[in-house]
Design an enzyme around this catalytic site. Structure first.
Site, PDB file in Angstrom:
ATOM      1  N   GLY A  84       0.132  11.112  -6.934  1.00 47.22           N
ATOM      2  CA  GLY A  84       0.998  12.069  -6.545  1.00 47.22           C
ATOM      3  C   GLY A  84       2.316  11.400  -5.807  1.00 47.22           C
ATOM      4  O   GLY A  84       2.097  10.187  -5.255  1.00 47.22           O
ATOM      5  N   ARG A  85       3.508  11.973  -6.129  1.00 47.50           N
ATOM      6  CA  ARG A  85       4.663  11.561  -5.540  1.00 47.50           C
ATOM      7  C   ARG A  85       5.618  12.758  -5.428  1.00 47.50           C
ATOM      8  O   ARG A  85       5.698  13.542  -5.910  1.00 47.50           O
ATOM      9  CB  ARG A  85       5.371  10.453  -6.369  1.00 47.50           C
ATOM     10  CG  ARG A  85       6.700   9.866  -5.851  1.00 47.50           C
ATOM     11  CD  ARG A  85       7.442   8.991  -7.019  1.00 47.50           C
ATOM     12  NE  ARG A  85       6.509   7.706  -7.055  1.00 47.50           N
ATOM     13  CZ  ARG A  85       6.768   6.718  -6.116  1.00 47.50           C
ATOM     14  NH1 ARG A  85       7.752   6.807  -5.637  1.00 47.50           N
ATOM     15  NH2 ARG A  85       6.053   5.595  -6.629  1.00 47.50           N
ATOM     16  N   GLY A  86       6.331  12.530  -4.008  1.00 46.70           N
ATOM     17  CA  GLY A  86       7.178  13.563  -3.592  1.00 46.70           C
ATOM     18  C   GLY A  86       7.961  13.091  -2.713  1.00 46.70           C
ATOM     19  O   GLY A  86       8.018  12.010  -2.025  1.00 46.70           O
ATOM     20  N   VAL A  90       3.931   8.653  -1.253  1.00 40.65           N
ATOM     21  CA  VAL A  90       3.115   8.583  -2.116  1.00 40.65           C
ATOM     22  C   VAL A  90       1.533   8.505  -2.001  1.00 40.65           C
ATOM     23  O   VAL A  90       1.566   8.108  -0.806  1.00 40.65           O
ATOM     24  CB  VAL A  90       3.499   6.999  -2.878  1.00 40.65           C
ATOM     25  CG1 VAL A  90       2.886   6.824  -4.233  1.00 40.65           C
ATOM     26  CG2 VAL A  90       5.014   6.799  -3.141  1.00 40.65           C
ATOM     27  N   ASP A 235       2.642  25.793   6.037  1.00 37.40           N
ATOM     28  CA  ASP A 235       2.929  25.422   4.646  1.00 37.40           C
ATOM     29  C   ASP A 235       1.913  25.677   3.670  1.00 37.40           C
ATOM     30  O   ASP A 235       1.441  24.850   2.653  1.00 37.40           O
ATOM     31  CB  ASP A 235       3.588  24.132   4.677  1.00 37.40           C
ATOM     32  CG  ASP A 235       4.350  23.869   3.477  1.00 37.40           C
ATOM     33  OD1 ASP A 235       4.800  24.727   2.623  1.00 37.40           O
ATOM     34  OD2 ASP A 235       4.468  22.745   2.928  1.00 37.40           O
TER      35      ASP A 235
END
Length: 411
Positions: A84-86, A90, A235
């Site tokens: 995953g990356r955002g 990472v 969130d």
């Protein structure tokens, strides 16, 4: 945004979320190959490094079927692949050297106040939990890295100078001298969830009422646990709900606490028999928050105004459950992913439910949306209460847990 049926739509939101983090830089992606030297747990209050063993090493595998024993070179954790990356950083799948267990390792770069704030919020929330819960992702350890050296972080450690500098950065909102040249990272080692997120799991399978009911109960149990421990997630969305299939049956794991808030308790004295006992008490539903945090589709009306309590988590949960049961989705314009999320149509526009209720508090939500829905009357009434425009009309997390047991058993 695009609608699932391909017709064009536009989201008319104010985009007033909490501070967002810029995408990882090229330097950050290159730095992951560096090897860290940790301090032993027994002496991690000191600032002297230990050089006997490595902490993390990059070892992307071409063959995912390699035996775990082949990864036990020197590092405590071998990073296998990026999962995953955002804007948060990472996430890697990794192998723990001693146990051979798979873990998830999230790397956050702390070179700006907003990034430090998100990283510390996640650390404080997870580190404050004295007990574990099956439906909340478990933090194994948090490692602070700077100048190629690493230290295990402990909550409230006043002897760790690097930790105190991070706290100072977050509080003052200023970059600390030396950080551009000396990058600082936080590595979160957590349990690995092999079933993807809630979007992926639900939308890749045929509708299953039993799975829906199980997930609804697990989600409410997780939120009740967090609120009992004075944590407001802020969130909640399908992206931040992971699935573990280790036990054979899917298990929900609420994750990503970067926007969470640990509500400080008020010290009080209670009498138990003839003894006076000090207790840290707080009514989390009367603890007011002011930062407009979260993701548009799941934000309660009062969050858009910046004056809300933990009841905002109940609203977000209502949106998630409604979308999950009826498979209401939209296509995210940036990632092109199909995501679970309920919205209000206003002509050609897609408006988040919370924003629409803020503009028109007397608006009646049509639950269920679809005429052939199999939603029971009990679940329908519960969702209407969870999505009430007035937070006081919503059940709190503990009332919700009881009612959810009742409606899922009756369905």
């Amino acid at each position: 945004m695009e609608l699932r049926n391909g017709t064009q739509g536009r989201i008319r939101s104010l985009r007033r979320g909490c501070k967002r983090v810029e995408p990882p830089s090229a330097n950050m992606r290159r730095d992951v190959s560096k090897v860290l030297r940790p301090l032993p747990v027994e002496t991690n209050d000191d600032d002297e490094p230990m050089e006997e063993e490595d902490c993390f090493s990059m070892g992307f595998l071409k063959n995912a079927n390699l035996e775990p024993a082949m990864l036990f070179a020197a590092p405590r954790y071998s990073l296998i692949r990026e999962v995953g990356r955002g804007s948060y950083g990472v996430v890697y799948e990794a192998i723990a050297r001693r146990s051979g267990a798979r873990v998830a390792v999230k790397k956050l770069r702390c070179d700006a106040p907003e990034k430090v704030e998100l990283a510390l919020a996640e650390f404080w929330a997870l580190a404050s939990l004295e007990k574990k819960h099956e439906n909340v992702v478990q933090l194994e350890e948090c490692v602070l890295q700077r100048n190629g050296m690493a230290q295990k972080m402990s909550h409230g450690n006043k002897r760790n100078k690097q930790y105190l500098r991070l706290v100072e950065t977050s509080l003052k909102g200023e970059r600390i001298l030396g950080y551009p040249e000396e990058p600082c990272y936080l590595w979160f080692v957590m349990e690995f969830c092999d079933g993807g997120d809630l979007n992926q799991y639900i939308l890749s399978r045929r509708p299953d009422p039993r799975t829906n009911h199980s997930f609804m109960k697990q989600l409410t149990s997780a939120v009740a646990f967090l609120h009992k421990n004075n944590i407001v997630h802020r969130d909640l969305k399908p992206d931040n709900i992971l699935i573990s299939q280790k036990s054979g049956s899917p298990v929900i794991k609420v994750a990503d606490f970067g926007l969470s808030k640990v509500c400080a308790g008020l010290s009080c004295i209670e009498n138990e028999g003839n003894n006076q006992v000090n207790k840290n008490m707080v009514n989390i539903n009367k603890f007011w928050l002011s930062s407009a945090c979260g993701s548009d589709f799941y934000m309660a009306p009062e969050v858009w105004e910046g004056h809300y309590t933990a009841k905002a988590d109940i609203f977000a949960l209502g949106i998630i459950i409604w979308a999950m049961i009826e498979r209401i989705t939209f296509i995210d314009a940036e990632s092109k992913r199909e995501l679970l999320g309920t919205y209000i149509r206003q002509g050609t526009e897609i408006v988040p439910v919370g924003e629409a209720l803020l503009e028109n508090p007397k608006m009646v939500l049509h639950i269920p949306q679809r005429t052939r829905s199999i939603m029971s009357e009990g679940i329908k009434r519960l969702l209407q209460d969870m999505l009430a425009v007035n937070p006081q009309d919503r059940p709190d997390a503990f009332q919700l847990e009881v009612r959810m047991d009742q409606v899922t058993c009756a369905a």
